[in-house]
Design a protein around this motif. Structure first.
Motif: not given
Length: 778
Positions: A187-199, A211-227
């Motif tokens: 196994r291994g991780g991504g280890h970003s300088m800033e870890a996940r974050a949501v406001a 929503i402020w989200d340091n996601t790689q896929s903001p439109h995917y996040a919006r679609q999931q939240l909409s559902l």
């Protein structure tokens, strides 16, 4: 105007990043914001019998405490990204109210005046658990009578899939030579300088949730939240900050915290912010890599491949966040070689560890490790040179498009679009000085030194669909604004897409601004993952900017009284016949076509609204490729490995910005060295993480990463107008295989075998002493 595509333009982003003015989510200042902290499971598998949060709620500064039982209205499954009809899926809920399946799974959230208060309150929550048996490896998951990772399941197999071309079993039975081996990749991780974050902030007056989200896929996040929230997409705005400290795959996934934080903000009518700390990141952010490969190859006495059969166990973790990783693995095994008979078989298993999904390379390093290790084994078995065995089996430059005979993860037949694999291999060997290195190796062995050479070739599916889009607009300040849905994590989007737009517009880059990652600015998008954006968003920018150039020329021609074909740009002036004396500024064009005069009809021939858009959907995936060569020295007493030389040959099609591509490849190489030699998040047999900080998890630094010589060849993809392919993962993918091959080559006099990655000193010493030949010398 000088062409910008292909130019080595420094990143626009560098100035703010290098001067400490990066804009990360944790820098977001939301007035009156509350801080959130999550209570996480200390057990790999447990049933929640009761939760008492009364003391936590009574702590001064605590505003609210919510458990999974309080979230009934949003306890909906987080959908896997890539599914299969045979998948036995278990719902991944935002905060499970009953059963927990890995250490780090959230079960309660505290919202308080500060993170300090919230963390103190977590200590006051009393949870009564019934600890259940846990599974911590695919071997344990598949063992007869194994405990179940999910109570009530039939077994621990998430999915069993096969891909075949020809008849590998028959070819193996009849082959003059066969070899088999078992390999394991950690196994291994991504280890970003800033870890996940949501406001998040809710506006009761408009009903809009921002929503402020340091996601790689903001439109995917919006679609999931909409559902999940049962809200219209237009009422949810997701903003990915311009700087996120890296994504590397884990941030492309959708997590329960991304559901809980906006819901809490809406419920409390207060902004709420959550920043994942490093300890949380180790136990709750998705990982990748853990696979076991049992691979067999059949071949002739000349080393020509007749068949490959690879039976793969994939650690899916506690839930299926998507089958993209193991699916990619199965289709990456054949690599750049002509193999008439292929059999790849996958068993993805549930375990009681944090779910796995994409990390830089996404299933490819494991496949390349298995195949490239076997290429070296073939050479050793036949007494041939490893480079020669590879060269004899490579697909040739005149054989494209090349149909491999199996399917890729995008649902299309695995068909390599373009490439020159022999040129990559020969170029890598030449730059390493391969013949001279082999000669020198013999001399050094005679002196008692253990020096080895490792090679690894790969092919990488990239530029995936379904689509990506771009909007181009002349703003009322007289500047061009290019808007992308994709959110960057350091790739230099503000620079690269300005370069593409500049060439398409015929306009200097200084007048072009690029913005990204805001669902309110562009309605549709997919996200940044799988080395896909240059080959998808790039053509969209090219097309939208070309359309904008036509619109600007048409408008300028109407204003100036000429023909659109005679319009060109000098600075911010649209000139007729190249003359600045007969010109109109971009600002004036905006005033004419975008602003107009209130209540007054537009001048004849002027079309309102200088804005264009384009969405590009590739026919199928493109395929980047490369070859790596490593020269290493091994100390058999300590197991220490010194990398003496490293060469990278890379082909990502047409290169838009060589400077930034070099950075992508070399950054990927650093990640690959970590995968090859250092990084491993160890779990014990009960699923308890044993490497949950950087005291125990060896993340590479500049000290450990050697210099590498990098060269490019460019075989344009015919699948998009830029001829581009992906570049973000090529430095990572073959590095573990190249290092493992080099180490085993160095230890060949000791007959030590390398079968596991990372290739750590302890494993090297174990392999040497296991061979019982250390005392005999080289």
């Amino acid at each position: 105007m000088t062409a910008m595509i292909g130019a080595r333009v420094p990143r626009r982003e560098d100035e703010r990043l290098l001067t400490g003015r990066g804009r990360y989510l944790d820098d977001l200042d939301l007035p009156d914001a509350l801080a959130a902290a999550f209570l996480r499971s200390p057990n790999a598998h447990a049933r929640i019998l009761s939760i008492d949060a009364s003391e936590a709620r009574a702590l001064p500064g605590v505003v609210a405490v919510y458990t999974g039982a309080d979230l009934a209205e949003i306890q909906k499954p987080l959908a896997p990204k890539v599914l299969h009809p045979r998948l036995k899926d278990f719902p991944r809920l935002p905060m499970p109210p009953e059963e927990l399946h890995y250490v780090g799974e959230p079960l309660a959230v505290v919202v308080a005046s500060s993170r300090y208060v919230a963390e103190d309150a977590l200590e006051l929550i009393d949870v009564d658990y019934e600890v259940l048996p846990a599974i911590a490896s695919t071997a344990a998951a598949l063992a007869p009578g194994a405990p179940l990772a999910h109570s009530g399941a039939e077994d621990n197999v998430a999915v069993h899939l096969l891909q075949r071309a020809g008849d590998a079993d028959e070819a193996l039975r009849s082959a003059p030579h066969t070899l088999s081996e078992e390999f394991y990749v950690m196994r291994g991780g991504g280890h970003s300088m800033e870890a996940r974050a949501v406001a998040a902030r809710y506006e009761p007056a408009t009903g809009q949730l921002t929503i402020w989200d340091n996601t790689q896929s903001p439109h995917y996040a919006r679609q999931q939240l909409s559902l999940i929230y049962d809200m219209a997409e237009d009422d949810i705005r997701v903003i990915a900050p311009p700087d996120v400290g890296g994504g590397f795959g884990p941030k492309a996934q959708f997590y329960g915290e991304e559901v809980v934080i906006p819901w809490v903000a809406k419920k409390l009518r207060r902004p709420v912010k959550w920043i994942e700390d490093r300890q949380e990141n180790f136990v709750s952010t998705m990982m990748e890599r853990s696979q076991t490969h049992r691979i067999s190859v059949g071949f002739t006495g000349d080393g020509l491949l007749l068949a490959v059969k690879d039976v793969i166990e994939h650690d899916q973790g506690a839930y299926c966040a998507g089958l993209q990783v193991p699916s990619i693995t199965t289709s990456t095994v054949p690599g750049p070689y002509k193999i008439p008979n292929i059999h790849t078989e996958l068993r993805a298993c549930y375990t009681n560890m944090v779910p796995t999904s994409s990390v830089r390379g996404a299933g490819r390093p494991q496949a390349v490790f298995a195949m490239e290790r076997m290429m070296d084994r073939i050479a050793s078995h036949l007494g041939l040179d490893p480079a020669e065995v590879r060269a004899r089996n490579l697909i040739q430059a005149d054989e494209f498009p090349y149909k491999v005979g199996i399917m890729f993860r995008d649902g299309s037949p695995l068909t390599y679009d373009s490439g020159d694999f022999p040129a990559l291999l020969s170029g890598t060997l030449s730059r390493l000085g391969y013949a001279e290195a082999r000669s020198e190796q013999e001399k050094l062995r005679a002196e008692g030194r253990y020096v080895g050479i490792g090679l690894a070739c790969y092919v990488e599916g990239c530029g995936l669909g379904p689509y990506e889009g771009a909007r181009v607009r002349l703003t009322n300040t007289g500047r061009i604004l290019v808007t992308l849905a994709a959110a960057p994590q350091g790739q230099g989007y503000e620079t690269v897409y300005a370069q593409i737009a500049s060439d398409a517009l015929g306009l200097d880059m200084d007048y072009i601004q690029v913005v990204t990652g805001d669902t309110s600015r562009i309605p549709f998008g997919q996200g940044t993952f799988a080395s896909r954006i240059t080959a998808t968003a790039g053509p969209a920018v090219l097309e939208a900017a070309s359309l904008m150039r036509d619109r600007l020329a048409e408008t300028a021609a109407q204003v100036l009284g000429g023909d659109p074909s005679d319009v060109s740009f000098v600075g911010d002036l649209a000139c007729l016949g190249g003359s600045e004396e007969k010109s109109v500024s971009l600002l004036d064009l905006a005033r004419v076509a975008n602003i107009g005069k209130h209540g007054i009809t537009l001048p004849q021939g002027i079309r309102a609204g200088l804005e264009t858009s384009s969405y590009f959907a590739p026919e199928r995936a493109a395929y980047a490729s490369g070859a790596h060569a490593a020269l290493v020295e091994v100390d058999p007493e300590t197991g220490g490995v010194t990398i003496l030389r490293y060469v990278i040959g890379h082909d990502c099609g047409n290169v838009i910005n060589p400077l930034l591509v070099d950075g992508q490849v070399l950054g990927g190489f650093a990640h690959g060295i970590g995968n090859a030699m250092y990084e491993e998040p160890v779990y014990d047999a009960e699923g308890q993480p044993q490497a949950a900080s950087y005291l125990d998890y060896a993340l590479v630094s500049a000290t450990e990463v050697p210099d590498a010589e990098l060269f490019h060849i460019q075989t344009p993809s015919p699948l998009n107008p830029l001829g581009a392919k992906g570049a973000g993962e090529g430095g990572t993918i073959p590095a573990p295989a190249a290092i493992a091959n080099a180490v085993e080559d160095a230890l060949r006099p000791l007959r030590a075998r390398v079968t596991r990655a990372p290739v750590t000193p302890a494993r090297i010493v174990e392999a040497i002493y296991g061979s019982d030949l250390l005392s005999e010398g080289p």
